[in-house]
Design an enzyme around this catalytic site. Sequence first.
Site, mmCIF file in Angstrom:
data_model
loop_
_atom_site.group_PDB
_atom_site.id
_atom_site.type_symbol
_atom_site.label_atom_id
_atom_site.label_comp_id
_atom_site.label_asym_id
_atom_site.label_seq_id
_atom_site.Cartn_x
_atom_site.Cartn_y
_atom_site.Cartn_z
ATOM 1 N N ASP A 1 7.149 -2.302 8.297
ATOM 2 C CA ASP A 1 6.975 -3.195 9.447
ATOM 3 C C ASP A 1 8.114 -4.219 9.538
ATOM 4 O O ASP A 1 8.566 -4.548 10.638
ATOM 5 C CB ASP A 1 5.635 -3.933 9.364
ATOM 6 C CG ASP A 1 4.449 -3.029 9.657
ATOM 7 O OD1 ASP A 1 4.664 -1.880 10.091
ATOM 8 O OD2 ASP A 1 3.300 -3.475 9.451
ATOM 9 N N ASN B 1 12.552 -2.068 -10.321
ATOM 10 C CA ASN B 1 13.063 -1.275 -11.452
ATOM 11 C C ASN B 1 14.501 -0.792 -11.265
ATOM 12 O O ASN B 1 15.059 -0.169 -12.172
ATOM 13 C CB ASN B 1 12.137 -0.070 -11.751
ATOM 14 C CG ASN B 1 10.750 -0.518 -12.166
ATOM 15 O OD1 ASN B 1 10.639 -1.330 -13.071
ATOM 16 N ND2 ASN B 1 9.723 -0.038 -11.515
ATOM 17 N N HIS C 1 6.937 4.611 -1.133
ATOM 18 C CA HIS C 1 5.778 5.492 -0.982
ATOM 19 C C HIS C 1 4.489 4.733 -0.678
ATOM 20 O O HIS C 1 3.447 5.338 -0.502
ATOM 21 C CB HIS C 1 5.615 6.326 -2.264
ATOM 22 C CG HIS C 1 6.927 6.824 -2.808
ATOM 23 N ND1 HIS C 1 7.735 7.692 -2.120
ATOM 24 C CD2 HIS C 1 7.616 6.514 -3.956
ATOM 25 C CE1 HIS C 1 8.833 7.931 -2.826
ATOM 26 N NE2 HIS C 1 8.786 7.218 -3.942
ATOM 27 N N ALA D 1 9.865 2.345 -5.660
ATOM 28 C CA ALA D 1 8.477 2.829 -5.615
ATOM 29 C C ALA D 1 7.756 2.371 -4.343
ATOM 30 O O ALA D 1 6.821 3.046 -3.881
ATOM 31 C CB ALA D 1 7.718 2.355 -6.852
ATOM 32 N N ARG E 1 5.942 11.354 -4.351
ATOM 33 C CA ARG E 1 7.241 10.791 -3.940
ATOM 34 C C ARG E 1 7.779 11.438 -2.672
ATOM 35 O O ARG E 1 8.760 10.983 -2.093
ATOM 36 C CB ARG E 1 8.279 10.968 -5.048
ATOM 37 C CG ARG E 1 8.024 10.096 -6.243
ATOM 38 C CD ARG E 1 9.156 10.206 -7.247
ATOM 39 N NE ARG E 1 8.667 9.934 -8.573
ATOM 40 C CZ ARG E 1 8.510 8.719 -9.095
ATOM 41 N NH1 ARG E 1 8.848 7.647 -8.413
ATOM 42 N NH2 ARG E 1 8.028 8.557 -10.315
ATOM 43 N N ASN F 1 17.112 0.498 -0.833
ATOM 44 C CA ASN F 1 16.395 1.452 -1.677
ATOM 45 C C ASN F 1 15.082 0.762 -2.046
ATOM 46 O O ASN F 1 15.061 -0.076 -2.945
ATOM 47 C CB ASN F 1 17.196 1.812 -2.924
ATOM 48 C CG ASN F 1 16.485 2.866 -3.767
ATOM 49 O OD1 ASN F 1 15.288 3.124 -3.584
ATOM 50 N ND2 ASN F 1 17.211 3.472 -4.703
ATOM 51 N N ARG G 1 16.835 3.020 -17.534
ATOM 52 C CA ARG G 1 15.621 3.791 -17.200
ATOM 53 C C ARG G 1 15.963 5.270 -16.928
ATOM 54 O O ARG G 1 16.982 5.565 -16.294
ATOM 55 C CB ARG G 1 14.902 3.177 -15.987
ATOM 56 C CG ARG G 1 15.518 3.510 -14.654
ATOM 57 C CD ARG G 1 14.823 2.833 -13.475
ATOM 58 N NE ARG G 1 13.610 3.477 -13.039
ATOM 59 C CZ ARG G 1 13.240 3.536 -11.757
ATOM 60 N NH1 ARG G 1 13.992 3.001 -10.799
ATOM 61 N NH2 ARG G 1 12.124 4.115 -11.432
ATOM 62 N N ARG H 1 10.596 16.042 -6.527
ATOM 63 C CA ARG H 1 9.935 15.451 -7.696
ATOM 64 C C ARG H 1 8.411 15.544 -7.536
ATOM 65 O O ARG H 1 7.921 16.471 -6.915
ATOM 66 C CB ARG H 1 10.435 14.013 -7.863
ATOM 67 C CG ARG H 1 11.952 13.952 -8.093
ATOM 68 C CD ARG H 1 12.427 12.534 -8.277
ATOM 69 N NE ARG H 1 11.818 11.909 -9.449
ATOM 70 C CZ ARG H 1 11.907 10.602 -9.707
ATOM 71 N NH1 ARG H 1 12.598 9.798 -8.895
ATOM 72 N NH2 ARG H 1 11.330 10.092 -10.780
ATOM 73 N N SER I 1 17.616 9.719 -6.531
ATOM 74 C CA SER I 1 17.089 11.060 -6.810
ATOM 75 C C SER I 1 16.663 11.736 -5.509
ATOM 76 O O SER I 1 16.529 11.073 -4.474
ATOM 77 C CB SER I 1 15.882 10.950 -7.756
ATOM 78 O OG SER I 1 14.827 10.247 -7.121
HETATM 79 C C1 DQA Z 1 13.966 5.993 -6.134
HETATM 80 C C2 DQA Z 1 12.851 7.057 -6.028
HETATM 81 C C3 DQA Z 1 11.483 6.409 -6.119
HETATM 82 O O1 DQA Z 1 10.469 7.398 -6.036
HETATM 83 C C4 DQA Z 1 11.321 5.678 -7.439
HETATM 84 O O2 DQA Z 1 10.083 5.014 -7.497
HETATM 85 C C5 DQA Z 1 12.457 4.751 -7.728
HETATM 86 C C6 DQA Z 1 13.820 5.155 -7.374
HETATM 87 C C7 DQA Z 1 15.366 6.632 -6.144
HETATM 88 O O3 DQA Z 1 16.329 5.898 -5.916
HETATM 89 O O4 DQA Z 1 15.516 7.817 -6.415
HETATM 90 O O5 DQA Z 1 12.267 3.707 -8.332
HETATM 91 O O6 DQA Z 1 13.901 5.164 -4.988
#
Ligand code: DQA
Length: 157
Positions: A86, A10, A79, A76, A110, A73, A17, A106, A101
């Site tokens: 690994d 995403n 988590h 999701a 997360r 990064n 988004r 949050r 973020s």
């Molecule tokens: C994220 C934080 C994650 O919890 C979330 O699922 C994302 C973006 C961030 O960059 O803040 O897709 O990794």
Amino acid sequence: MKIVVIQGPNLNMLGIREQNIYGPMKLEDIHAQMKAVADQSNVEIEFFQSNLEGEIVDRIQECIGEADGIIINPAAYTHTSIAIRDAIRAVSIPTIEVHISNIYAREEFRSKSIVAPSCSGHISGFGPFGYHLAMVGIIQIMNELKNLQQSQANQEN
Ligand code: DQA
């Protein structure tokens, strides 16, 4: 020296988004800023984004012999993914985890990163500027490692 930047699910939707959380900046604009820092520092950089966990694991594995540092990064998968945790451990390449973020401010789910213990450092909550901080951090780590390896090689000779 080379940095590989890996972006999880995403993040290709940045700019569209949840702008109230992630802001208006697109992924390609973030990458353009990172490329400018890499160019200034005479470091090679490559970017990869995938929505698939296995593809991210494959890309991390491919970093062996190719990259001196990774910025990731995991989005999701941060988590949930023991596989990404690994893979980072397996390649033994300095890795910095970035979140746009503040994942601790949050939803409860997360606030745990499964990936973070495999990383050299973790940046969260600075918006897209976090990627700039990660660039500064990974270049510092890569230089320190290179100097250490050079002084070890000198001692052996
Ligand atoms: C994220 C934080 C994650 O919890 C979330 O699922 C994302 C973006 C961030 O960059 O803040 O897709 O990794």
